[in-house]
Design an enzyme around this catalytic site. Structure first.
Site, PDB file in Angstrom:
ATOM      1  N   ARG A 185     118.225-106.328  74.265  1.00 30.37           N
ATOM      2  CA  ARG A 185     119.626-106.512  73.884  1.00 30.37           C
ATOM      3  C   ARG A 185     120.302-107.472  74.859  1.00 30.37           C
ATOM      4  O   ARG A 185     121.060-108.351  74.468  1.00 30.37           O
ATOM      5  CB  ARG A 185     120.353-105.159  73.903  1.00 30.37           C
ATOM      6  N   ARG A 216     127.444-104.986  65.992  1.00 29.45           N
ATOM      7  CA  ARG A 216     126.439-104.832  67.048  1.00 29.45           C
ATOM      8  C   ARG A 216     127.178-104.714  68.377  1.00 29.45           C
ATOM      9  O   ARG A 216     128.190-105.389  68.572  1.00 29.45           O
ATOM     10  CB  ARG A 216     125.508-106.048  67.068  1.00 29.45           C
ATOM     11  N   LEU A 244     127.926-105.534  72.036  1.00 27.58           N
ATOM     12  CA  LEU A 244     127.669-106.661  72.928  1.00 27.58           C
ATOM     13  C   LEU A 244     127.220-106.125  74.289  1.00 27.58           C
ATOM     14  O   LEU A 244     127.867-105.238  74.862  1.00 27.58           O
ATOM     15  CB  LEU A 244     128.932-107.505  73.066  1.00 27.58           C
ATOM     16  N   ASN A 276     138.214-107.467  70.144  1.00 28.26           N
ATOM     17  CA  ASN A 276     137.589-106.891  68.961  1.00 28.26           C
ATOM     18  C   ASN A 276     138.669-106.286  68.081  1.00 28.26           C
ATOM     19  O   ASN A 276     139.712-105.853  68.567  1.00 28.26           O
ATOM     20  CB  ASN A 276     136.601-105.796  69.388  1.00 28.26           C
ATOM     21  N   THR A 277     138.421-106.268  66.791  1.00 32.80           N
ATOM     22  CA  THR A 277     139.298-105.561  65.877  1.00 32.80           C
ATOM     23  C   THR A 277     138.519-104.395  65.286  1.00 32.80           C
ATOM     24  O   THR A 277     137.348-104.529  64.926  1.00 32.80           O
ATOM     25  CB  THR A 277     139.846-106.495  64.772  1.00 32.80           C
ATOM     26  N   HIS A 278     139.186-103.223  65.268  1.00 32.39           N
ATOM     27  CA  HIS A 278     138.504-101.978  64.889  1.00 32.39           C
ATOM     28  C   HIS A 278     139.361-101.237  63.861  1.00 32.39           C
ATOM     29  O   HIS A 278     140.568-101.042  64.089  1.00 32.39           O
ATOM     30  CB  HIS A 278     138.302-101.119  66.142  1.00 32.39           C
ATOM     31  N   ASP A 306     135.442-104.038  76.631  1.00 32.18           N
ATOM     32  CA  ASP A 306     134.906-103.811  77.973  1.00 32.18           C
ATOM     33  C   ASP A 306     133.469-103.326  77.800  1.00 32.18           C
ATOM     34  O   ASP A 306     132.890-103.449  76.711  1.00 32.18           O
ATOM     35  CB  ASP A 306     135.781-102.833  78.768  1.00 32.18           C
ATOM     36  N   GLY A 338     132.224-100.503  77.510  1.00 29.63           N
ATOM     37  CA  GLY A 338     132.031 -99.312  76.671  1.00 29.63           C
ATOM     38  C   GLY A 338     131.993 -99.695  75.200  1.00 29.63           C
ATOM     39  O   GLY A 338     131.993-100.871  74.849  1.00 29.63           O
ATOM     40  N   ASP A 390     134.200 -99.612  71.963  1.00 28.10           N
ATOM     41  CA  ASP A 390     135.565 -99.419  71.450  1.00 28.10           C
ATOM     42  C   ASP A 390     136.470 -98.746  72.474  1.00 28.10           C
ATOM     43  O   ASP A 390     137.364 -97.977  72.123  1.00 28.10           O
ATOM     44  CB  ASP A 390     135.511 -98.581  70.158  1.00 28.10           C
TER      45      ASP A 390
HETATM   46  C1  GRF Z   1     136.901-105.065  59.751  1.00 28.08           C
HETATM   47  O1  GRF Z   1     137.720-104.067  59.162  1.00 28.08           O
HETATM   48  C2  GRF Z   1     136.653-104.748  61.205  1.00 28.08           C
HETATM   49  O2  GRF Z   1     137.708-104.032  61.807  1.00 28.08           O
HETATM   50  C3  GRF Z   1     135.431-103.879  61.123  1.00 28.08           C
HETATM   51  O3  GRF Z   1     134.623-104.488  60.141  1.00 28.08           O
HETATM   52  C4  GRF Z   1     135.496-105.065  59.154  1.00 28.08           C
HETATM   53  C5  GRF Z   1     135.009-106.453  58.870  1.00 28.08           C
HETATM   54  O4  GRF Z   1     135.620-106.900  57.700  1.00 28.08           O
HETATM   55  N1  GRF Z   1     134.749-103.816  62.393  1.00 28.08           N
HETATM   56  P1  GRF Z   1     135.484-108.465  57.301  1.00 28.08           P
HETATM   57  O5  GRF Z   1     134.013-108.823  57.414  1.00 28.08           O
HETATM   58  O6  GRF Z   1     136.343-109.263  58.246  1.00 28.08           O
HETATM   59  O7  GRF Z   1     136.008-108.522  55.879  1.00 28.08           O
END
Ligand code: GRF
Length: 200
Positions: free
Chosen positions: A63, A95, A97, A111-113, A145, A147, A149
């Site tokens: 990895r 994945r 990082l 990151n967006t979660h 970071d 961890g 999320d």
């Molecule tokens: C997003 O909602 C993101 O928060 C999550 O995976 C989704 C990806 O959606 N980790 P897209 O590929 O941008 O449509």
């Protein structure tokens, strides 16, 4: 500001960033798009003439080694190198990082979660929120970071969960908030209006 976007799926968040950065007044440009797989979303990059690359984990023997190859591919496009502070945006990268990669870019690595962290971390946030009977969930943009999320939260937006809605329906409603939230967060970082914790 030069940005690298990392995806693994359909890339609707990437598409939102591509549309935003198409405006010459937007204070950032997407220098490259990377994925760990032949993600359908890479087509958005190709259609926009943005360099796109796939770095497959199976082509590396660890990895950490995969992270090094990915970091090199990003730096080849001058993201986070030389005078450019750069910004790496993980938008649907499925994945983790590795620490070496995080150290190379954080805190200029976000990151967006699809949940209101710290609630529902991990790869099945929307499903987990539904399974838990959450009445409210949403989306979090945070610094990555070492961890999973767990990095400092930058921005959040919430949605009410509708009774009986499916995971796909809820996730799409979350994405309707997520796409503009991500664009606005990137804009504020590019303008220096949003400081990244620990930025040197
Ligand atoms: C997003 O909602 C993101 O928060 C999550 O995976 C989704 C990806 O959606 N980790 P897209 O590929 O941008 O449509």
């Amino acid at each position: 500001l030069k940005i690298a976007v990392l995806i693994s799926g359909g890339g609707s968040n990437l598409k939102a960033l591509i549309d935003a950065t198409a405006d010459p007044d937007f204070p950032a440009e997407i220098a490259c798009v990377g994925s760990d797989t032949d993600a359908p979303g890479l087509e958005h990059a190709r259609a926009a003439g943005i360099p796109a690359f796939v770095v497959r984990p199976r082509d590396s023997d660890s990895r950490e080694a995969w992270g090094e190859v990915l970091a090199a591919a990003i730096q080849e496009h001058h993201v986070g190198t030389g005078p450019h502070p750069g910004l790496v945006v993980s938008a649907g990268l499925m994945r983790i990082l590795p620490p070496g990669f995080v150290r190379a870019f954080s805190p200029r690595l976000i990151n967006t979660h699809p949940a209101l962290l710290p609630a529902f971390p991990g790869a099945h946030a929307v499903r987990d929120a539904l399974a838990a009977g959450a009445e409210r969930t949403g989306v979090t943009v945070h610094v990555i970071d070492e961890g999973v999320d767990t990095g400092p939260v930058l921005r959040q937006a919430a949605v009410d969960v509708r009774p009986g809605e499916t995971e796909a329906e809820l996730h799409e409603r979350i994405k309707q908030l997520e796409r503009p939230l991500l664009v606005q967060t990137v804009r504020e970082i590019a303008l220096g209006e949003l400081a990244l914790p620990g930025a040197r």
